[in-house]
Write a protein that holds these residues in place. Structure first.
Motif, PDB file in Angstrom:
ATOM      1  N   ASP A 115     -50.169  12.295  21.299  1.00 43.73           N
ATOM      2  CA  ASP A 115     -51.081  13.172  22.037  1.00 43.73           C
ATOM      3  C   ASP A 115     -52.452  13.156  21.373  1.00 43.73           C
ATOM      4  OD1 ASP A 115     -51.466  15.438  24.070  1.00 43.73           O
ATOM      5  OD2 ASP A 115     -52.091  16.390  22.209  1.00 43.73           O
ATOM      6  N   ASP A 140     -62.372  13.418  23.824  1.00 41.95           N
ATOM      7  CA  ASP A 140     -61.315  13.105  24.781  1.00 41.95           C
ATOM      8  C   ASP A 140     -61.531  13.746  26.150  1.00 41.95           C
ATOM      9  OD1 ASP A 140     -59.181  11.547  23.125  1.00 41.95           O
ATOM     10  OD2 ASP A 140     -59.806  13.194  21.846  1.00 41.95           O
ATOM     11  N   ARG A 145     -63.671  11.532  30.119  1.00 33.92           N
ATOM     12  CA  ARG A 145     -63.984  11.854  31.515  1.00 33.92           C
ATOM     13  C   ARG A 145     -64.987  10.873  32.108  1.00 33.92           C
ATOM     14  NH1 ARG A 145     -63.271  16.805  34.053  1.00 33.92           N
ATOM     15  NH2 ARG A 145     -64.252  16.885  36.113  1.00 33.92           N
ATOM     16  N   ALA A 150     -58.586   8.224  30.986  1.00 33.54           N
ATOM     17  CA  ALA A 150     -57.293   8.843  31.243  1.00 33.54           C
ATOM     18  C   ALA A 150     -57.302   9.353  32.681  1.00 33.54           C
ATOM     19  CB  ALA A 150     -57.044  10.002  30.270  1.00 33.54           C
ATOM     20  N   ASP A 152     -57.179  11.804  35.903  1.00 33.73           N
ATOM     21  CA  ASP A 152     -57.854  13.091  36.094  1.00 33.73           C
ATOM     22  C   ASP A 152     -56.973  14.261  35.679  1.00 33.73           C
ATOM     23  OD1 ASP A 152     -60.020  11.741  37.061  1.00 33.73           O
ATOM     24  OD2 ASP A 152     -59.617  12.157  39.179  1.00 33.73           O
ATOM     25  N   GLU A 153     -55.694  14.207  36.017  1.00 29.54           N
ATOM     26  CA  GLU A 153     -54.807  15.324  35.679  1.00 29.54           C
ATOM     27  C   GLU A 153     -54.631  15.471  34.171  1.00 29.54           C
ATOM     28  OE1 GLU A 153     -52.165  11.830  37.097  1.00 29.54           O
ATOM     29  OE2 GLU A 153     -54.076  12.779  37.657  1.00 29.54           O
ATOM     30  N   GLU A 154     -54.683  14.360  33.439  1.00 33.33           N
ATOM     31  CA  GLU A 154     -54.593  14.414  31.984  1.00 33.33           C
ATOM     32  C   GLU A 154     -55.857  15.015  31.388  1.00 33.33           C
ATOM     33  OE1 GLU A 154     -53.780  13.964  27.900  1.00 33.33           O
ATOM     34  OE2 GLU A 154     -52.549  14.309  29.674  1.00 33.33           O
ATOM     35  N   ILE A 155     -57.014  14.626  31.898  1.00 36.58           N
ATOM     36  CA  ILE A 155     -58.273  15.224  31.427  1.00 36.58           C
ATOM     37  C   ILE A 155     -58.249  16.730  31.666  1.00 36.58           C
ATOM     38  CG2 ILE A 155     -60.776  15.312  31.760  1.00 36.58           C
ATOM     39  CD1 ILE A 155     -59.879  12.767  30.375  1.00 36.58           C
ATOM     40  N   GLU A 156     -57.803  17.148  32.824  1.00 42.24           N
ATOM     41  CA  GLU A 156     -57.732  18.580  33.140  1.00 42.24           C
ATOM     42  C   GLU A 156     -56.797  19.305  32.174  1.00 42.24           C
ATOM     43  OE1 GLU A 156     -59.451  20.520  35.347  1.00 42.24           O
ATOM     44  OE2 GLU A 156     -60.670  18.702  35.461  1.00 42.24           O
ATOM     45  N   ARG A 157     -55.662  18.692  31.850  1.00 45.12           N
ATOM     46  CA  ARG A 157     -54.705  19.306  30.918  1.00 45.12           C
ATOM     47  C   ARG A 157     -55.326  19.539  29.551  1.00 45.12           C
ATOM     48  NH1 ARG A 157     -51.531  18.169  26.663  1.00 45.12           N
ATOM     49  NH2 ARG A 157     -52.385  16.046  26.492  1.00 45.12           N
ATOM     50  N   ARG A 158     -56.209  18.637  29.152  1.00 43.36           N
ATOM     51  CA  ARG A 158     -56.750  18.689  27.796  1.00 43.36           C
ATOM     52  C   ARG A 158     -57.622  19.911  27.538  1.00 43.36           C
ATOM     53  NH1 ARG A 158     -58.262  12.210  27.064  1.00 43.36           N
ATOM     54  NH2 ARG A 158     -56.091  11.501  26.987  1.00 43.36           N
TER      55      ARG A 158
END
Length: 284
Positions: A115, A140, A145, A150, A152-158
């Motif tokens: 992660d 990250d 972005r 990565a 989009d959903e992974e960027i949002e999670r971060r």
């Protein structure tokens, strides 16, 4: 009087990101709270050096005797904004034995297998330390972005993961000072040109800097999202105008001094009989 002589008002609230903050509205050439000129600023920086070093030593001493508190300075900026100058001229005023510096470059294959916060956790300051992240976990959600590294959903999670990470640090005794050095596009162009004009600066120039510059507006948008999503009561962002290097250094020094002063640090009391040890030493 010293460093406070030319401060018309406390710059901390003037630079702190709050509700309704818009990066596009900020003046990169301003000097919030400071009424003096460059000469005054450089003198104030010198005056603050002893204060910063004293406070840091108190923090380090407390950590050596069991206190858990620490301070973390997070530095983010576009290329040439002056992060290196902050490290040299402000962080360098402290005893480096009590500083934990981490300059985050492109992640390695090993780091990419974990992660994004895995490598960050390994560098958090320990008890009594001042930590410095020269770039950080925010890469990250900035480069990630803009360059779509990565989904989009992974960027949002971060964003939520970052807030949880910083909350955990704060609750464990770490004061977090997050600084974005805000440089104008014109000033960046001048600084990049200077690197090309000076043989002693050629090594600092990277052709990829121009590639990133071509994405300037995308990065400004990405920073705005970062501020909207991650400037919190326990880990606020400060946007420091960076067109004037002397002011940016002074402002960051001021933020560090303020953070350390807020800890109410006293020199730790000895855990031994002071008079008995004086007698033993005299007789030795």
């Amino acid at each position: 009087m010293g460093r406070e002589k030319y401060w018309a008002e406390d710059p901390d609230p003037l630079m702190r990101v709050g509700e309704g903050f818009r990066l596009a509205d900020q003046d990169t050439g301003s000097t919030p709270g400071f009424s003096g000129d460059k000469t005054d600023g450089e003198q104030a920086l010198d005056d603050g050096a002893a204060i910063l070093a004293d406070l840091q030593e108190r923090l380090f001493a407390a950590g050596m005797l069991g206190e858990r508190r620490s301070v973390l300075l997070v530095l983010q900026a576009m290329d040439t904004a002056g992060k290196g100058g902050i490290v040299t001229h402000v962080v360098g005023q402290m005893n480096l034995g009590g500083v934990r510096y981490a300059g985050f470059k492109n992640p390695t294959h090993e780091e990419l297998a974990h992660d994004f916060l895995w490598r960050i956790w390994k560098q958090v300051p320990g008890a009594g330390e001042v930590g410095v992240f020269d770039r950080s976990h925010y890469e990250d959600v900035l480069i990630g972005r803009v360059r779509k590294l990565a989904p989009d959903e992974e960027i949002e999670r971060r964003y939520d993961a970052i807030n949880a990470f910083e909350r955990e640090l704060a609750e464990s005794g770490t004061t977090i000072v997050k600084v974005m050095l805000h440089l104008s596009k014109d000033q960046q162009k001048e600084r990049l040109a200077s690197r090309l004009d000076r043989p002693d600066k050629h090594w600092k120039y990277n052709p990829s800097d121009v590639d990133e510059r071509l994405r300037w507006d995308d990065y400004q948008d990405a920073y705005q999202i970062v501020f909207d999503r991650t400037s919190t009561s326990y880990a606020p962002w400060y946007v420091v105008p960076a067109d004037r290097k002397w002011y940016a250094r002074l402002a960051v020094q001021h933020l560090l001094i303020h953070a350390l002063e807020e800890l109410g640090l006293e020199w730790p009391a000895p855990n031994y009989d002071l008079e008995a040890e004086r007698g033993r030493l005299a007789a030795s």
